[in-house]
Scaffold this motif. Structure first.
Motif, PDB file in Angstrom:
ATOM      1  N   GLU A 178       0.607  -1.192   0.465  1.00 28.88           N
ATOM      2  CA  GLU A 178      -0.034   0.068   0.066  1.00 28.88           C
ATOM      3  C   GLU A 178       1.184   1.458  -0.183  1.00 28.88           C
ATOM      4  O   GLU A 178       0.437   2.111  -0.686  1.00 28.88           O
ATOM      5  CB  GLU A 178      -0.702   0.120   1.332  1.00 28.88           C
ATOM      6  CG  GLU A 178      -2.301  -1.024   1.141  1.00 28.88           C
ATOM      7  CD  GLU A 178      -3.061  -1.472   2.600  1.00 28.88           C
ATOM      8  OE1 GLU A 178      -2.367  -0.903   3.250  1.00 28.88           O
ATOM      9  OE2 GLU A 178      -3.389  -2.011   2.438  1.00 28.88           O
ATOM     10  N   GLN A 179       2.026   1.457   0.972  1.00 30.56           N
ATOM     11  CA  GLN A 179       2.821   2.331   0.876  1.00 30.56           C
ATOM     12  C   GLN A 179       3.651   2.785  -0.224  1.00 30.56           C
ATOM     13  O   GLN A 179       3.899   3.656  -0.553  1.00 30.56           O
ATOM     14  CB  GLN A 179       3.882   2.324   1.692  1.00 30.56           C
ATOM     15  CG  GLN A 179       3.073   2.261   3.550  1.00 30.56           C
ATOM     16  CD  GLN A 179       4.122   1.502   4.579  1.00 30.56           C
ATOM     17  OE1 GLN A 179       5.095   1.181   4.002  1.00 30.56           O
ATOM     18  NE2 GLN A 179       3.698   2.575   5.546  1.00 30.56           N
ATOM     19  N   LYS A 187       1.988   2.434  -3.016  1.00 31.45           N
ATOM     20  CA  LYS A 187       1.484   2.284  -4.171  1.00 31.45           C
ATOM     21  C   LYS A 187       1.757   4.115  -4.237  1.00 31.45           C
ATOM     22  O   LYS A 187       1.482   4.940  -4.966  1.00 31.45           O
ATOM     23  CB  LYS A 187      -0.148   1.896  -4.695  1.00 31.45           C
ATOM     24  CG  LYS A 187      -0.179   0.527  -5.088  1.00 31.45           C
ATOM     25  CD  LYS A 187      -1.589  -0.065  -5.223  1.00 31.45           C
ATOM     26  CE  LYS A 187      -1.247  -1.152  -5.216  1.00 31.45           C
ATOM     27  NZ  LYS A 187      -2.571  -2.397  -5.181  1.00 31.45           N
ATOM     28  N   THR A 188       0.970   4.532  -2.067  1.00 29.46           N
ATOM     29  CA  THR A 188       0.605   6.036  -2.326  1.00 29.46           C
ATOM     30  C   THR A 188       2.342   6.644  -3.134  1.00 29.46           C
ATOM     31  O   THR A 188       1.836   8.022  -3.541  1.00 29.46           O
ATOM     32  CB  THR A 188       1.171   5.944  -0.983  1.00 29.46           C
ATOM     33  OG1 THR A 188      -0.218   4.734  -0.654  1.00 29.46           O
ATOM     34  CG2 THR A 188       1.122   7.359  -0.451  1.00 29.46           C
ATOM     35  N   LEU A 224       2.654   9.529  -5.556  1.00 30.68           N
ATOM     36  CA  LEU A 224       2.079  11.016  -4.449  1.00 30.68           C
ATOM     37  C   LEU A 224       3.686  11.844  -5.588  1.00 30.68           C
ATOM     38  O   LEU A 224       4.119  12.923  -6.422  1.00 30.68           O
ATOM     39  CB  LEU A 224       3.168  11.027  -3.416  1.00 30.68           C
ATOM     40  CG  LEU A 224       2.347  10.880  -2.406  1.00 30.68           C
ATOM     41  CD1 LEU A 224       3.513  10.493  -1.203  1.00 30.68           C
ATOM     42  CD2 LEU A 224       1.328  12.243  -2.742  1.00 30.68           C
TER      43      LEU A 224
END
Length: 105
Positions: free
Chosen positions: A84-85, A87-88, A92
């Motif tokens: 998830e991180q 992907k974030t 960004l």
């Protein structure tokens, strides 16, 4: 007297990071970069854990009494969080590039 950064990361965080290195098949440097920690710090944690494991004084992963199923569940949770991180971070990066291009106009 130690550095002011000596206790910067909790023991649980260190154990999780060490387990990520062991289970992911990636290099210490790659995992350290992903977690945002110094590769030398992570390398030291892994080396210390390996030495403790070889000496038989401390279990390889997790606190005493933690079952393999609990460790597997925690590892699954951490891998999901890492994905998830990642992907974030990608989103960004794309947003940063977009807004940088917009500000040049």
């Amino acid at each position: 007297m130690g550095s002011k950064y000596t206790n910067r990361y909790s023991d649980e965080y260190k154990r999780d990071a060490i387990e990520l290195v062991r289970s992911s098949g990636r290099t210490v440097t790659e995992v350290a970069r992903e977690l945002g920690v110094s590769s030398e710090s992570l390398r030291g944690w892994v080396k210390k854990a390996r030495a403790a494991q070889d000496a038989g004084s401390v279990p390889a992963a997790g606190p005493a009494g933690q079952s393999a199923a609990d460790r597997d569940e925690e590892l699954k949770r951490l891998r999901k969080l890492t994905a998830e991180q990642a992907k974030t971070i990608e989103i960004l990066k794309k947003a940063t590039a977009f807004f940088a291009k917009e500000s040049d106009r």
